[in-house]
Design a protein around this motif. Structure first.
Motif, short mmCIF file in Angstrom:
data_model
loop_
_atom_site.label_atom_id
_atom_site.label_comp_id
_atom_site.label_asym_id
_atom_site.label_seq_id
_atom_site.Cartn_x
_atom_site.Cartn_y
_atom_site.Cartn_z
N THR A 170 47.81 53.08 29.91
CA THR A 170 47.47 54.40 29.36
C THR A 170 46.49 55.15 30.25
O THR A 170 45.98 56.20 29.87
N ARG A 171 46.19 54.60 31.41
CA ARG A 171 45.12 55.17 32.23
C ARG A 171 45.62 55.48 33.64
O ARG A 171 44.82 55.50 34.60
N ALA A 172 46.91 55.67 33.80
CA ALA A 172 47.49 55.89 35.14
C ALA A 172 46.80 57.06 35.84
O ALA A 172 46.57 58.11 35.25
N GLY A 173 46.45 56.84 37.10
CA GLY A 173 45.86 57.90 37.92
C GLY A 173 44.39 58.13 37.67
O GLY A 173 43.79 59.03 38.26
N LYS A 174 43.78 57.31 36.81
CA LYS A 174 42.36 57.53 36.49
C LYS A 174 41.56 56.25 36.80
O LYS A 174 42.11 55.25 37.23
N ILE B 234 29.15 47.34 36.01
CA ILE B 234 29.58 46.06 36.60
C ILE B 234 30.58 46.32 37.72
O ILE B 234 30.35 45.94 38.87
N MET B 235 31.71 46.96 37.40
CA MET B 235 32.72 47.24 38.43
C MET B 235 33.62 48.37 37.96
O MET B 235 33.57 48.77 36.80
N GLN B 236 34.44 48.87 38.88
CA GLN B 236 35.35 49.96 38.55
C GLN B 236 36.80 49.55 38.81
O GLN B 236 37.08 48.92 39.83
N PHE B 237 37.68 49.93 37.88
CA PHE B 237 39.12 49.75 38.10
C PHE B 237 39.70 51.12 38.43
O PHE B 237 39.46 52.09 37.70
#
Ligand code: CU
Length: 544
Positions: free
Chosen positions: A327-331, A342-345
């Motif tokens: 649900t988070r494509a492109g973001k 902590i970290m980024q996806f």
């Protein structure tokens, strides 16, 4: 019972006088977030085969892993930092094995003779005159014969090695290996001597969970750096006694990089999360508040996935998570722990078709009936403070490491251990060799316990959370609470250890040997009441 948030505050925010740094640390806000890709941990490979120790007619994979010093850039803007790693990498290479397929590892100590972190020679097992960089490796969560378990006193100096046999006769789970040397374990692990070990099996394979490059270990810890970008382990204000009661860092690291990013596809991932911090408890969640599923605990799959918006993890605990980025494509979406980044996806706008499943049932976890227990042990977790309320020493069952062994369960019997915590800290308690289940947690009156040696409950027994209702090898013993676990002692007879996994506590007496004895041997004195445990040779000091 304290909420996880209150426990986090207790564990992480409480001021500790002895923690005063004596040299400046790097300001963590000077480091940009999410500028380094998260490393995918290398896989350990055997260098050949050797005869099976119990059946020389067959051969098993043989690994040789060298512990050595290396210099690695841990953030884009830092100089390479000195670390000690397995095969020179931090975290060490991941063992990917199959249940039922045993293997041998020769763990070789090729470290420099001098330690680069502040030893405290007052601690038991860390006396002056011993080799500084001694190690012994423990595979946390493994059911192994005692001689392969990494007994803390079986350390060896540089130039020596020890070969361990891992029968691997256990369910699929994420284990981890790390140094366990008496009195310096907190420094050796802080230096980098830790790595993941994942066991897969057929039950798990039949579930069609995300696998291959979509199954990723996340080994998470906090560190602190000095202005030169070198690892910085703070010391107390007393130069002769540098031990600190807990280490809490201000730089968050995943797979050995500070605040990394990971490029992912818009699909499901399986993250094998390990809290490998010395003392920090994490409460992981995502920046967009997205729900995710926990499918496994320390020692294997849960009966069914549990939907969560956050997961609370003490040092040494593992969480097997399924996260769906579709649900988070492109973001982007960030992994947080409370107010810590902590970290980024970074989610790609498109990807390969996701054919993996999110099954509604995973693996049966039959409850061990309380009626099977032959022993009910009362085990107070104790902190001794000095006159100005600084923690000085931590004890299990009121006993020091060198006191005679009091816990002698018989092989193939079931026991209930009552972890009575009158301190202000949550202590993650780990038993070697075994897996166990949490029965319940119940608040008690700490004052009555400390002053009158009476265990008086002031709340109802609370069942473990749904995401703790599986097999565990490490349990959070919350402050002011009796945590009951039920354990079947199976596998091997011999000497093992149980301990707090806050490494500073473990190094300062919060570790005890225990011995699994044969079914015919005497099992030692049965301690059946808290008063008896307290009275048995333990002089009460004020708890914090
Ligand atoms: Cu502890």
């Amino acid at each position: 019972m304290l909420t996880p948030r209150a426990m986090l505050a207790n564990a992480a925010v409480m001021p500790k006088v002895r923690e005063a740094p004596v040299r400046p640390a790097l300001n963590p806000t000077s480091l940009a977030r999410y500028v380094d890709p998260m490393p995918i941990l290398p896989i350990a490979h055997p260098i050949g085969t050797r005869p099976h120790p119990n059946d020389p007619s067959t051969r098993v994979p043989f690994y040789r892993i060298q512990m050595r010093e290396s210099f690695t850039q841990l953030h884009r803007d830092l100089k390479p930092a000195r670390q000690w790693g397995f095969d020179g990498v931090v975290p060490g290479p991941t063992f990917m094995t199959k249940s039922g397929e045993p293997y041998l590892v020769e763990w070789a100590n090729a470290l420099p003779d001098k330690h680069f972190l502040p030893l405290d020679h007052n601690l038991h097992g860390a006396e002056k005159g011993l080799p500084e960089s001694r190690t012994v490796v423990h595979l946390h969560g493994a059911k192994v014969p005692p001689e392969s378990d990494g007994y803390p006193e079986n350390w060896y100096p540089p130039g020596r090695s020890a070969t361990a046999f891992y029968p691997n006769a256990q369910d699929a789970a994420m284990l981890w290996y790390h140094d366990h040397a008496m009195g310096i374990n907190r420094l050796n692990i802080f230096a980098g001597l830790a790595g993941a070990a994942i066991i897969h099996d057929e039950v798990e394979a039949a579930l069609n969970l995300p696998s291959g490059k979509f199954e990723i270990p996340l080994v998470i810890w906090d560190r602190m750096f000095d202005p030169n970008g070198q690892l910085y382990y703070p010391v107390s204000a007393n130069a002769d006694a540098p031990w600190i009661p807990e280490f809490f860092g201000d730089v968050m690291m995943v797979n050995g990089k500070a605040w990394p990013y990971l490029e992912v596809e818009p699909r499901k991932y399986r993250f094998r999360v390990l809290n490998a911090a010395n003392g920090r408890f994490f409460r992981f969640s995502f920046s967009d508040g997205r729900p995710f599923h926990q499918i496994g605990t320390d020692a294997g799959l849960l009966p069914a996935p549990v939907e969560l918006k956050s997961v609370f993890m003490a040092p040494a605990e593992r969480a097997d998570l399924i996260v769906d980025f579709s649900t988070r494509a492109g973001k982007t979406v960030n992994l947080m722990s409370e107010y810590f980044d902590i970290m980024q996806f970074r989610v790609a706008s498109s990807g390969t078709k996701d054919t993996s499943a999110m099954p509604s049932a995973l693996r049966a976890v039959p409850k061990t009936p309380e009626s099977e227990a032959v022993q009910n042990r009362m085990l107070p977790l104790i902190e001794w403070d000095n006159k100005v309320a600084e923690p000085m020493i931590m004890l299990l069952g009121g006993k020091r490491w060198m006191d005679p062994i009091t816990e002698k369960p018989r092989l193939d019997t079931v026991e209930i251990w009552n972890l009575i915590n009158p301190t202000d800290d949550a202590h993650p308690i780990h038993l070697h060799l075994v897996r166990f289940q949490i029965l319940d947690r119940r608040r008690f009156d700490k004052f009555d316990f400390q002053m009158r040696h009476k265990l008086r409950f002031i709340g109802d027994a609370m069942a473990p959370e749904a995401n703790e209702a599986g097999w565990k090898d490490t349990v959070r013993a919350n402050p002011g609470v009796v945590t009951r676990i039920i354990v079947r002692f199976e596998g091997y007879t011999g000497r093992y250890v149980w301990h707090c996994h806050i490494l500073e506590h473990e190094d300062n007496e919060m570790m005890r040997p225990y011995e699994v004895v044969s079914t015919t041997a005497a099992s030692g004195p049965a301690v059946t009441g808290a008063s008896a445990a307290i009275a048995s040779g333990f002089t009460w000091c004020r708890a914090r």
